[in-house]
Design a protein around this motif. Sequence first.
Motif, PDB file in Angstrom:
ATOM      1  N   LEU A 147       0.816  -1.212   0.000  1.00 20.27           N
ATOM      2  CA  LEU A 147       0.000   0.000   0.000  1.00 20.27           C
ATOM      3  C   LEU A 147       0.852   1.265   0.000  1.00 20.27           C
ATOM      4  CD1 LEU A 147      -3.016  -0.732   2.384  1.00 20.27           C
ATOM      5  CD2 LEU A 147      -3.119  -0.088  -0.020  1.00 20.27           C
ATOM      6  N   VAL A 148       1.862   1.320   0.886  1.00 17.69           N
ATOM      7  CA  VAL A 148       2.661   2.552   0.957  1.00 17.69           C
ATOM      8  C   VAL A 148       3.580   2.694  -0.254  1.00 17.69           C
ATOM      9  CG1 VAL A 148       2.528   2.777   3.455  1.00 17.69           C
ATOM     10  CG2 VAL A 148       4.398   1.457   2.457  1.00 17.69           C
ATOM     11  N   LEU A 149       3.945   1.573  -0.890  1.00 16.16           N
ATOM     12  CA  LEU A 149       4.728   1.657  -2.125  1.00 16.16           C
ATOM     13  C   LEU A 149       3.880   2.277  -3.232  1.00 16.16           C
ATOM     14  CD1 LEU A 149       7.325   0.986  -3.724  1.00 16.16           C
ATOM     15  CD2 LEU A 149       6.273  -1.230  -4.275  1.00 16.16           C
ATOM     16  N   PHE A 150       2.670   1.755  -3.431  1.00 16.80           N
ATOM     17  CA  PHE A 150       1.793   2.322  -4.455  1.00 16.80           C
ATOM     18  C   PHE A 150       1.402   3.761  -4.116  1.00 16.80           C
ATOM     19  CE2 PHE A 150       0.694  -2.171  -5.716  1.00 16.80           C
ATOM     20  CZ  PHE A 150       1.099  -2.045  -7.035  1.00 16.80           C
ATOM     21  N   GLN A 151       1.318   4.070  -2.830  1.00 15.81           N
ATOM     22  CA  GLN A 151       1.028   5.443  -2.407  1.00 15.81           C
ATOM     23  C   GLN A 151       2.043   6.420  -2.992  1.00 15.81           C
ATOM     24  OE1 GLN A 151       2.103   6.678   1.644  1.00 15.81           O
ATOM     25  NE2 GLN A 151      -0.043   7.200   2.005  1.00 15.81           N
ATOM     26  N   GLN A 152       3.307   5.990  -3.087  1.00 13.52           N
ATOM     27  CA  GLN A 152       4.370   6.886  -3.546  1.00 13.52           C
ATOM     28  C   GLN A 152       4.625   6.825  -5.052  1.00 13.52           C
ATOM     29  OE1 GLN A 152       5.911   9.202  -1.777  1.00 13.52           O
ATOM     30  NE2 GLN A 152       4.655   8.639  -0.022  1.00 13.52           N
ATOM     31  N   ILE A 153       4.388   5.665  -5.679  1.00 14.25           N
ATOM     32  CA  ILE A 153       4.804   5.520  -7.091  1.00 14.25           C
ATOM     33  C   ILE A 153       3.654   5.741  -8.070  1.00 14.25           C
ATOM     34  CG2 ILE A 153       6.702   3.976  -6.478  1.00 14.25           C
ATOM     35  CD1 ILE A 153       5.030   1.620  -7.511  1.00 14.25           C
ATOM     36  N   THR A 154       2.532   6.255  -7.588  1.00 19.45           N
ATOM     37  CA  THR A 154       1.416   6.567  -8.498  1.00 19.45           C
ATOM     38  C   THR A 154       1.401   8.041  -8.881  1.00 19.45           C
ATOM     39  OG1 THR A 154       0.022   6.589  -6.507  1.00 19.45           O
ATOM     40  CG2 THR A 154      -0.134   4.667  -7.923  1.00 19.45           C
ATOM     41  N   GLY A 155       2.504   8.744  -8.661  1.00 19.27           N
ATOM     42  CA  GLY A 155       2.694  10.053  -9.273  1.00 19.27           C
ATOM     43  C   GLY A 155       2.319  11.270  -8.483  1.00 19.27           C
ATOM     44  N   GLN A 156       2.028  11.137  -7.194  1.00 18.60           N
ATOM     45  CA  GLN A 156       1.529  12.287  -6.432  1.00 18.60           C
ATOM     46  C   GLN A 156       2.447  13.512  -6.495  1.00 18.60           C
ATOM     47  OE1 GLN A 156       1.626  14.160  -3.511  1.00 18.60           O
ATOM     48  NE2 GLN A 156      -0.271  14.066  -2.442  1.00 18.60           N
ATOM     49  N   PRO A 157       3.761  13.395  -6.199  1.00 17.41           N
ATOM     50  CA  PRO A 157       4.617  14.582  -6.284  1.00 17.41           C
ATOM     51  C   PRO A 157       4.703  15.147  -7.702  1.00 17.41           C
ATOM     52  CG  PRO A 157       5.710  12.788  -5.102  1.00 17.41           C
ATOM     53  CD  PRO A 157       4.515  12.211  -5.771  1.00 17.41           C
ATOM     54  N   SER A 158       4.667  14.246  -8.688  1.00 14.33           N
ATOM     55  CA  SER A 158       4.812  14.666 -10.080  1.00 14.33           C
ATOM     56  C   SER A 158       3.606  15.469 -10.556  1.00 14.33           C
ATOM     57  CB  SER A 158       4.999  13.435 -10.981  1.00 14.33           C
ATOM     58  OG  SER A 158       6.041  12.621 -10.491  1.00 14.33           O
ATOM     59  N   VAL A 159       2.411  15.048 -10.171  1.00 19.06           N
ATOM     60  CA  VAL A 159       1.202  15.774 -10.560  1.00 19.06           C
ATOM     61  C   VAL A 159       1.234  17.186  -9.972  1.00 19.06           C
ATOM     62  CG1 VAL A 159      -1.305  15.863 -10.344  1.00 19.06           C
ATOM     63  CG2 VAL A 159      -0.180  13.687 -10.843  1.00 19.06           C
ATOM     64  N   LEU A 160       1.617  17.293  -8.705  1.00 23.21           N
ATOM     65  CA  LEU A 160       1.651  18.604  -8.056  1.00 23.21           C
ATOM     66  C   LEU A 160       2.722  19.500  -8.670  1.00 23.21           C
ATOM     67  CD1 LEU A 160       1.105  17.617  -4.314  1.00 23.21           C
ATOM     68  CD2 LEU A 160      -0.561  18.417  -5.971  1.00 23.21           C
ATOM     69  N   TYR A 161       3.780  18.894  -9.217  1.00 21.19           N
ATOM     70  CA  TYR A 161       4.834  19.671  -9.876  1.00 21.19           C
ATOM     71  C   TYR A 161       4.259  20.497 -11.026  1.00 21.19           C
ATOM     72  CZ  TYR A 161       9.144  20.544 -12.546  1.00 21.19           C
ATOM     73  OH  TYR A 161      10.169  21.126 -13.238  1.00 21.19           O
ATOM     74  N   TYR A 162       3.237  19.963 -11.703  1.00 19.98           N
ATOM     75  CA  TYR A 162       2.652  20.627 -12.873  1.00 19.98           C
ATOM     76  C   TYR A 162       1.474  21.533 -12.512  1.00 19.98           C
ATOM     77  CZ  TYR A 162       5.360  17.902 -16.213  1.00 19.98           C
ATOM     78  OH  TYR A 162       6.382  17.380 -16.952  1.00 19.98           O
ATOM     79  N   ALA A 163       1.130  21.608 -11.230  1.00 17.08           N
ATOM     80  CA  ALA A 163      -0.089  22.318 -10.830  1.00 17.08           C
ATOM     81  C   ALA A 163      -0.084  23.771 -11.293  1.00 17.08           C
ATOM     82  CB  ALA A 163      -0.262  22.240  -9.313  1.00 17.08           C
ATOM     83  N   ALA A 164       1.020  24.487 -11.068  1.00 17.50           N
ATOM     84  CA  ALA A 164       1.066  25.907 -11.413  1.00 17.50           C
ATOM     85  C   ALA A 164       0.878  26.126 -12.915  1.00 17.50           C
ATOM     86  CB  ALA A 164       2.386  26.516 -10.938  1.00 17.50           C
ATOM     87  N   SER A 165       1.594  25.325 -13.726  1.00 15.86           N
ATOM     88  CA  SER A 165       1.506  25.523 -15.181  1.00 15.86           C
ATOM     89  C   SER A 165       0.123  25.139 -15.710  1.00 15.86           C
ATOM     90  CB  SER A 165       2.593  24.711 -15.896  1.00 15.86           C
ATOM     91  OG  SER A 165       2.426  23.330 -15.667  1.00 15.86           O
ATOM     92  N   ILE A 166      -0.493  24.116 -15.119  1.00 24.50           N
ATOM     93  CA  ILE A 166      -1.832  23.705 -15.556  1.00 24.50           C
ATOM     94  C   ILE A 166      -2.850  24.800 -15.269  1.00 24.50           C
ATOM     95  CG2 ILE A 166      -3.757  22.143 -15.011  1.00 24.50           C
ATOM     96  CD1 ILE A 166      -1.686  19.906 -14.701  1.00 24.50           C
ATOM     97  N   LEU A 167      -2.828  25.341 -14.056  1.00 26.85           N
ATOM     98  CA  LEU A 167      -3.792  26.380 -13.699  1.00 26.85           C
ATOM     99  C   LEU A 167      -3.532  27.670 -14.480  1.00 26.85           C
ATOM    100  CD1 LEU A 167      -4.057  25.834  -9.838  1.00 26.85           C
ATOM    101  CD2 LEU A 167      -5.685  25.163 -11.603  1.00 26.85           C
ATOM    102  N   GLN A 168      -2.267  27.950 -14.752  1.00 20.20           N
ATOM    103  CA  GLN A 168      -1.933  29.144 -15.529  1.00 20.20           C
ATOM    104  C   GLN A 168      -2.452  29.014 -16.956  1.00 20.20           C
ATOM    105  OE1 GLN A 168       2.234  30.046 -15.577  1.00 20.20           O
ATOM    106  NE2 GLN A 168       1.917  32.209 -15.989  1.00 20.20           N
TER     107      GLN A 168
END
Length: 500
Positions: A309-330
Amino acid sequence: MASDPHQPTRSSLAQEGTGEIGSARDPLLNNGVHDPESYSISAAILPFLFPALGGLLYGYDIGATSSATVSIESASLSGVSWYNLSSVEIGLFTSGSLYGALIGSVLAFNVADFLGRRRELIVAALLYLVGALVTAFAPNFPVLVLGRLVFGIGIGLAMHSAPMYIAETAPTPIRGQLISLKEFFIVLGIVSGYGIGSLFVDTVAGWRYMFGVSSPVAIIMGIGMWWLPPSPRWLLLRSIQRKGDAQNLRDTAIRSLCQLQGQTIRDSAPQLVDEILAELSYVGDDKEVTFGEMFRGKCLKALWIGAGLVLFQQITGQPSVLYYAASILQSAGFSGASDATRVSIILGFFKLIMTGVAVVVVDRLGRRPLLLGGVSGMVISLFLLGSYYIFLDNAAVVAVVGLLLYVGCYQISFGPIGWLMIAEIFPLRLRGRGLSIAVLVNFGANALVTFAFSPLKELLGAGILFYVFCVIAGAALVFIYFVVPETKGLTLEEIEAKCL
């Protein structure tokens, strides 16, 4: 859990030896029903609150570090002569606490059962305090990194022991809510870190204030844990494993239970303690687990569920999605989205709201429905984000929907439920070591994803990378459906007997 007068006593069952789960001799089934557990909400607040401050400080470190990085690199605002840091030095500064957390997780494997949950949290609070002060007053870069490492060791110990203490002391009917609420505190810490970071980012040597602010919270956490009693289940584990005077440990466990759950349980506490002792003997927790045994039988199954569970918690892209948050909203026309800190605060509040939803419903709906529903939403959102970057670059609304759907679904599934399940699923005698392995997997996968993100983005492009995360999330969905059990409404001893 109340005794049924038509059933044999717990102690007699424990003495009969082991039987097949589900047999008439099993003391943990009671035909699937047990009496409602007596508890006081007011008494349950503090045993949750002080351990949860460990999660708050972990989240605060994540949020504050982003602003602190901007502050410390500024020639005019850093307040130091060594502001011109290399990329390697910036990496050490930003990820120092993460590497410390990995060290803390390794240490927890060896000291958790010896120290106990309460004393481990006291040590974590002390490390938080020392790490914050060393970082805030660091005269040079090496001392700064040392402070980050010390603070990170505190994170590793706190994120290991806090779920255990809350799980072992919380009343069964609200255990899921309280452990999930710890994730709420982590997100609250992240938002607080962003907010306080934005206040001090234009102040000379503002990064020192950002890190120093966490020290009073660490003091409150340490004092609170000093006042709270030890976990009754840890005391009873030591009793049945003959690591102290059995009668004294039993009496201490009764007093702890009364302090933790209020006066409503005073009359039934001795009976409840005796039932837990009998159940622990029945499932074999009186035998100390060996290293080899951790990878066999029900111990291996618990590791497979928790670490998976905690492995999938980390490798399903959570930090990566947030990395693009500013450019997506802009790209969608939000002018303020160019301010990354502002975007982080907005998304942080959204994460808080969705985590609050999970907290409210987790003990009513159960763990599996939230995991299955939330991860299904993550699969859809990652497909939308991948499609946006490859095929639909003119349809910014698709990216915004994908972003918000992903964040919301993560916060009602993997965010809180991952920590909840690892606190519940491990047998008591394995819980200290098993949870340390799960936390080590969590932080290790976090470090790996953080390290690999930039090269993978450059190699594959954003669209393909999100499709890869979509496939991984699909695999997580299969894993949850076939492997992860439902633990709603079960005591920790019943989980061990029925689910493993």
